[in-house]
Design an enzyme around this catalytic site. Structure first.
Site, PDB file in Angstrom:
ATOM      1  N   TYR A  46     -57.964 -10.561  16.813  1.00  0.00           N
ATOM      2  CA  TYR A  46     -57.058  -9.390  16.776  1.00  0.00           C
ATOM      3  C   TYR A  46     -55.830  -9.685  15.925  1.00  0.00           C
ATOM      4  CZ  TYR A  46     -53.098  -6.488  18.204  1.00  0.00           C
ATOM      5  OH  TYR A  46     -51.964  -5.702  18.194  1.00  0.00           O
ATOM      6  N   ILE A  68     -60.184   5.778  10.096  1.00  0.00           N
ATOM      7  CA  ILE A  68     -59.390   5.316   8.944  1.00  0.00           C
ATOM      8  C   ILE A  68     -60.188   4.362   8.040  1.00  0.00           C
ATOM      9  CG2 ILE A  68     -57.113   5.721   9.978  1.00  0.00           C
ATOM     10  CD1 ILE A  68     -56.940   2.617  10.372  1.00  0.00           C
ATOM     11  N   LYS A  83     -54.418  -8.181  12.274  1.00  0.00           N
ATOM     12  CA  LYS A  83     -53.107  -7.529  12.107  1.00  0.00           C
ATOM     13  C   LYS A  83     -52.290  -8.261  11.028  1.00  0.00           C
ATOM     14  CE  LYS A  83     -51.534  -4.505  14.204  1.00  0.00           C
ATOM     15  NZ  LYS A  83     -51.588  -3.033  13.998  1.00  0.00           N
ATOM     16  N   SER A 130     -56.924  -2.830  19.540  1.00  0.00           N
ATOM     17  CA  SER A 130     -55.663  -3.453  19.974  1.00  0.00           C
ATOM     18  C   SER A 130     -55.806  -4.506  21.080  1.00  0.00           C
ATOM     19  CB  SER A 130     -54.702  -2.364  20.454  1.00  0.00           C
ATOM     20  OG  SER A 130     -55.166  -1.797  21.664  1.00  0.00           O
ATOM     21  N   THR A 149     -47.302  -6.377  15.133  1.00  0.00           N
ATOM     22  CA  THR A 149     -47.152  -7.006  16.444  1.00  0.00           C
ATOM     23  C   THR A 149     -46.544  -8.403  16.326  1.00  0.00           C
ATOM     24  OG1 THR A 149     -48.458  -7.966  18.239  1.00  0.00           O
ATOM     25  CG2 THR A 149     -49.600  -7.657  16.176  1.00  0.00           C
ATOM     26  N   ASP A 150     -45.900  -8.855  17.403  1.00  0.00           N
ATOM     27  CA  ASP A 150     -45.371 -10.231  17.420  1.00  0.00           C
ATOM     28  C   ASP A 150     -46.495 -11.265  17.378  1.00  0.00           C
ATOM     29  OD1 ASP A 150     -46.336  -9.899  20.025  1.00  0.00           O
ATOM     30  OD2 ASP A 150     -44.449 -10.427  21.020  1.00  0.00           O
ATOM     31  N   GLU A 151     -47.725 -10.835  17.716  1.00  0.00           N
ATOM     32  CA  GLU A 151     -48.824 -11.807  17.789  1.00  0.00           C
ATOM     33  C   GLU A 151     -49.171 -12.416  16.444  1.00  0.00           C
ATOM     34  OE1 GLU A 151     -52.160 -10.958  20.220  1.00  0.00           O
ATOM     35  OE2 GLU A 151     -50.952  -9.970  21.753  1.00  0.00           O
TER      36      GLU A 151
HETATM   37  P1  NAD Z   1     -54.485   1.691  21.723  1.00  0.00           P
HETATM   38  O1  NAD Z   1     -55.664   0.810  21.737  1.00  0.00           O
HETATM   39  O2  NAD Z   1     -53.957   2.246  23.008  1.00  0.00           O
HETATM   40  O3  NAD Z   1     -54.755   2.937  20.765  1.00  0.00           O
HETATM   41  C1  NAD Z   1     -55.333   2.804  19.518  1.00  0.00           C
HETATM   42  C2  NAD Z   1     -55.664   4.213  18.992  1.00  0.00           C
HETATM   43  O4  NAD Z   1     -56.194   4.065  17.658  1.00  0.00           O
HETATM   44  C3  NAD Z   1     -56.734   4.940  19.815  1.00  0.00           C
HETATM   45  O5  NAD Z   1     -56.369   6.289  20.000  1.00  0.00           O
HETATM   46  C4  NAD Z   1     -57.973   4.815  18.957  1.00  0.00           C
HETATM   47  O6  NAD Z   1     -58.906   5.872  19.132  1.00  0.00           O
HETATM   48  C5  NAD Z   1     -57.379   4.832  17.559  1.00  0.00           C
HETATM   49  N1  NAD Z   1     -58.281   4.185  16.593  1.00  0.00           N
HETATM   50  C6  NAD Z   1     -58.882   2.970  16.731  1.00  0.00           C
HETATM   51  N2  NAD Z   1     -59.665   2.722  15.664  1.00  0.00           N
HETATM   52  C7  NAD Z   1     -59.523   3.790  14.822  1.00  0.00           C
HETATM   53  C8  NAD Z   1     -60.062   4.114  13.556  1.00  0.00           C
HETATM   54  N3  NAD Z   1     -60.925   3.284  12.925  1.00  0.00           N
HETATM   55  N4  NAD Z   1     -59.696   5.276  12.979  1.00  0.00           N
HETATM   56  C9  NAD Z   1     -58.836   6.126  13.612  1.00  0.00           C
HETATM   57  N5  NAD Z   1     -58.308   5.876  14.821  1.00  0.00           N
HETATM   58  C10 NAD Z   1     -58.646   4.721  15.428  1.00  0.00           C
HETATM   59  O7  NAD Z   1     -53.354   0.877  20.965  1.00  0.00           O
HETATM   60  P2  NAD Z   1     -51.777   0.804  21.247  1.00  0.00           P
HETATM   61  O8  NAD Z   1     -51.524  -0.170  22.320  1.00  0.00           O
HETATM   62  O9  NAD Z   1     -51.251   2.179  21.322  1.00  0.00           O
HETATM   63  O10 NAD Z   1     -51.296   0.130  19.875  1.00  0.00           O
HETATM   64  C11 NAD Z   1     -50.967   0.942  18.750  1.00  0.00           C
HETATM   65  C12 NAD Z   1     -50.538   0.045  17.605  1.00  0.00           C
HETATM   66  O11 NAD Z   1     -49.408  -0.731  17.996  1.00  0.00           O
HETATM   67  C13 NAD Z   1     -51.601  -0.965  17.175  1.00  0.00           C
HETATM   68  O12 NAD Z   1     -51.567  -1.043  15.773  1.00  0.00           O
HETATM   69  C14 NAD Z   1     -51.161  -2.277  17.808  1.00  0.00           C
HETATM   70  O13 NAD Z   1     -51.589  -3.360  17.035  1.00  0.00           O
HETATM   71  C15 NAD Z   1     -49.664  -2.125  17.772  1.00  0.00           C
HETATM   72  N6  NAD Z   1     -48.923  -2.845  18.813  1.00  0.00           N
HETATM   73  C16 NAD Z   1     -49.280  -2.710  20.119  1.00  0.00           C
HETATM   74  C17 NAD Z   1     -48.528  -3.353  21.113  1.00  0.00           C
HETATM   75  C18 NAD Z   1     -48.873  -3.213  22.578  1.00  0.00           C
HETATM   76  O14 NAD Z   1     -48.282  -3.931  23.399  1.00  0.00           O
HETATM   77  N7  NAD Z   1     -49.775  -2.344  22.974  1.00  0.00           N
HETATM   78  C19 NAD Z   1     -47.420  -4.139  20.747  1.00  0.00           C
HETATM   79  C20 NAD Z   1     -47.095  -4.260  19.391  1.00  0.00           C
HETATM   80  C21 NAD Z   1     -47.839  -3.592  18.431  1.00  0.00           C
HETATM   81  O1  DAU Z   2     -47.539  -8.877  21.968  1.00  0.00           O
HETATM   82  C1  DAU Z   2     -47.989  -7.641  21.508  1.00  0.00           C
HETATM   83  C2  DAU Z   2     -49.436  -7.459  21.904  1.00  0.00           C
HETATM   84  O2  DAU Z   2     -49.445  -7.253  23.319  1.00  0.00           O
HETATM   85  C3  DAU Z   2     -50.125  -6.314  21.184  1.00  0.00           C
HETATM   86  O3  DAU Z   2     -50.175  -6.602  19.815  1.00  0.00           O
HETATM   87  C4  DAU Z   2     -51.530  -6.097  21.729  1.00  0.00           C
HETATM   88  O4  DAU Z   2     -52.102  -4.948  21.127  1.00  0.00           O
HETATM   89  C5  DAU Z   2     -51.454  -5.894  23.229  1.00  0.00           C
HETATM   90  O5  DAU Z   2     -52.758  -5.791  23.754  1.00  0.00           O
HETATM   91  C6  DAU Z   2     -50.711  -7.047  23.902  1.00  0.00           C
HETATM   92  O6  DAU Z   2     -51.483  -8.271  23.830  1.00  0.00           O
HETATM   93  P1  DAU Z   2     -51.581  -9.298  25.068  1.00  0.00           P
HETATM   94  O7  DAU Z   2     -52.829 -10.051  24.919  1.00  0.00           O
HETATM   95  O8  DAU Z   2     -50.319 -10.066  25.226  1.00  0.00           O
HETATM   96  O9  DAU Z   2     -51.652  -8.237  26.281  1.00  0.00           O
HETATM   97  P2  DAU Z   2     -52.575  -8.176  27.590  1.00  0.00           P
HETATM   98  O10 DAU Z   2     -52.051  -7.060  28.434  1.00  0.00           O
HETATM   99  O11 DAU Z   2     -54.021  -8.178  27.271  1.00  0.00           O
HETATM  100  O12 DAU Z   2     -52.230  -9.549  28.309  1.00  0.00           O
HETATM  101  C7  DAU Z   2     -50.902  -9.864  28.688  1.00  0.00           C
HETATM  102  C8  DAU Z   2     -50.924 -11.245  29.330  1.00  0.00           C
HETATM  103  O13 DAU Z   2     -51.618 -11.171  30.578  1.00  0.00           O
HETATM  104  C9  DAU Z   2     -51.657 -12.296  28.520  1.00  0.00           C
HETATM  105  O14 DAU Z   2     -51.012 -13.535  28.669  1.00  0.00           O
HETATM  106  C10 DAU Z   2     -53.044 -12.350  29.160  1.00  0.00           C
HETATM  107  C11 DAU Z   2     -52.760 -12.036  30.615  1.00  0.00           C
HETATM  108  N1  DAU Z   2     -53.835 -11.311  31.343  1.00  0.00           N
HETATM  109  C12 DAU Z   2     -54.328 -10.162  30.784  1.00  0.00           C
HETATM  110  C13 DAU Z   2     -55.322  -9.449  31.409  1.00  0.00           C
HETATM  111  C14 DAU Z   2     -55.882  -8.200  30.804  1.00  0.00           C
HETATM  112  C15 DAU Z   2     -54.274 -11.771  32.564  1.00  0.00           C
HETATM  113  O15 DAU Z   2     -53.799 -12.808  33.094  1.00  0.00           O
HETATM  114  N2  DAU Z   2     -55.257 -11.061  33.199  1.00  0.00           N
HETATM  115  C16 DAU Z   2     -55.822  -9.923  32.671  1.00  0.00           C
HETATM  116  O16 DAU Z   2     -56.740  -9.362  33.294  1.00  0.00           O
END
Ligand code: NAD
Ligand code: DAU
Length: 336
Positions: A150, A60, A154, A85, A125-127
């Site tokens: 990150y 993208i 966002k 992400s 995201t809430d972040e």
């Molecule tokens: P993910 O990391 O699992 O997947 C991201 C996808 O985007 C992958 O398939 C990757 O190949 C693709 N991608 C990355 N860079 C790209 C680029 N430059 N061009 C095209 N494709 C690209 O992420 P996810 O956890 O599925 O999160 C999806 C969306 O939701 C993100 O925007 C993230 O910020 C948001 N979000 C995630 C969470 C969560 O808890 N995982 C919560 C709230 C919001």
């Molecule tokens: O809140 C939404 C977000 O949640 C999304 O926007 C992000 O894309 C997604 O990655 C996620 O972010 P977090 O940083 O909250 O998720 P993560 O799973 O990395 O971590 C969750 C919590 O656990 C955080 O407080 C860090 C802690 N953690 C994480 C990892 C990977 C650990 O204690 N040990 C670990 O090894």
């Protein structure tokens, strides 16, 4: 009338769950998936889906490549999931986060405006709201205060999206969701990491004092919230989506270990994440009142299903563990 959805990042965790849900439940939608296939992508997440579905490998952040796809297809809705992400990776290498999350979003906005798409939904995201100390929850009015590269990327993307609404009257929507869990989540994130390490009798790294709080939501509840906003959302509005399931990290890990009959001694307290946000909690009364959204999963049921999914899909995660992930894991956790 049939609509064409351009979904970016459809091979990632939430994007793949969204596409599966739409293709399983709607006959009136064609999906175009654009994904650059980063480490987080897995084409197997959409194995078997061919009807009403097309895939383009494209970045993208590459406007020319995107432009070609917009020229070749009549796109009605854009849903932008594509992102770097993972917070920990953003601490190691911030620049790829601004490239994809900010420049990529800007490219999509410009092309969507040029091609007059009907709706542009940014998956945020809430972040972006920062970190909560004591009581209280994030509302859509909470000022943005991102604290990691990150979340800063966002937040920048969200601001660009809103700027296209105010400046060009573009039909944009933003959802901001809390922490997702469920099938097809890449093992770098807390819940799949804990399940997989426990299954392998490997230590589970717990950052800091383990008392950081996240509001966990099952990915299918997030997907249903996204569908509601796509259908009923007002342009220029932000909608919080949450799981009503605030939980400390230590309690998540203990629940998973107990479910898998593994000892608590697998937990290893490690050095904290830099700038680690203490607590996230979502007030999602706006989407609840306006559209009737409520998460359907209780956390225990969602975790039980997710644990079962990883137990039953060992091939899916074993392949990931044998690749580049090994190097990442070493870099992130060795000597921590
Ligand atoms: P993910 O990391 O699992 O997947 C991201 C996808 O985007 C992958 O398939 C990757 O190949 C693709 N991608 C990355 N860079 C790209 C680029 N430059 N061009 C095209 N494709 C690209 O992420 P996810 O956890 O599925 O999160 C999806 C969306 O939701 C993100 O925007 C993230 O910020 C948001 N979000 C995630 C969470 C969560 O808890 N995982 C919560 C709230 C919001
Ligand atoms: O809140 C939404 C977000 O949640 C999304 O926007 C992000 O894309 C997604 O990655 C996620 O972010 P977090 O940083 O909250 O998720 P993560 O799973 O990395 O971590 C969750 C919590 O656990 C955080 O407080 C860090 C802690 N953690 C994480 C990892 C990977 C650990 O204690 N040990 C670990 O090894």
């Amino acid at each position: 009338m049939k609509k064409t959805y351009l979904v970016t990042g459809g091979f990632g965790f939430i994007g793949a769950n969204f596409i599966r849900y739409i293709l399983d439940n709607r006959k009136d939608v064609d999906i175009i998936n654009i994904d650059s296939i980063t480490y987080a992508a897995n084409p197997e997440n959409l194995a078997g889906y061919t009807k009403n579905y097309r895939f383009y490998k494209a970045d993208i952040a590459d406007k020319q490549a995107l432009s070609k796809i917009f020229n070749e297809n009549k796109i009605d809705f854009v849903i932008n999931f594509a992102a770097e992400s993972h917070v920990d990776r953003s601490i190691l290498e911030p620049s790829i986060f601004t490239r994809t999350n900010v420049e990529g979003t800007l490219n999509l906005l410009e092309l969507s405006m040029k091609h007059k798409v009907e709706k542009f939904l940014q998956i945020s995201t809430d972040e972006v709201y920062g970190s909560l100390g004591g009581a209280g929850k994030f509302t859509e009015e909470t000022p943005l205060s991102p604290r990691s590269p990150y979340s800063a990327s966002k937040a920048a993307a969200d601001m660009l999206v809103m700027s296209f609404f105010h400046t060009y009257n573009m039909p944009v929507l933003i959802t901001r969701c809390s922490n997702n869990y469920g099938p097809y989540q890449f093992p770098e994130k807390l819940i799949p990491l804990t399940i997989i390490n426990a299954l392998n009798d490997k230590e589970i790294p717990l950052y800091g004092d383990g008392k950081n709080v996240r509001d966990w939501i099952h990915v299918l509840d997030h997907v249903k919230g996204i569908c509601l906003v796509l259908e009923k959302g007002d342009f220029g509005e932000v909608y919080n989506i949450g799981g009503n399931a605030e939980t400390k990290n230590i309690d998540i890990i203990i629940y998973i270990l107990d479910k898998l009959n593994k000892p608590h001694s697998l937990i290893k307290y490690v050095k904290d994440r830099l700038g680690h946000d203490r607590r996230y909690a979502m007030d999602f009364s706006k989407i609840n009142k306006n559209m009737g959204f409520l998460p359907e999963y209780f956390l225990e049921k969602g975790l039980d299903d997710t644990i079962d999914w990883y137990v039953n899909n060992e091939n899916w995660w074993r392949k990931i563990l044998s690749g580049d992930y090994k190097e990442y894991y070493k870099k992130m956790y060795e000597n921590r």
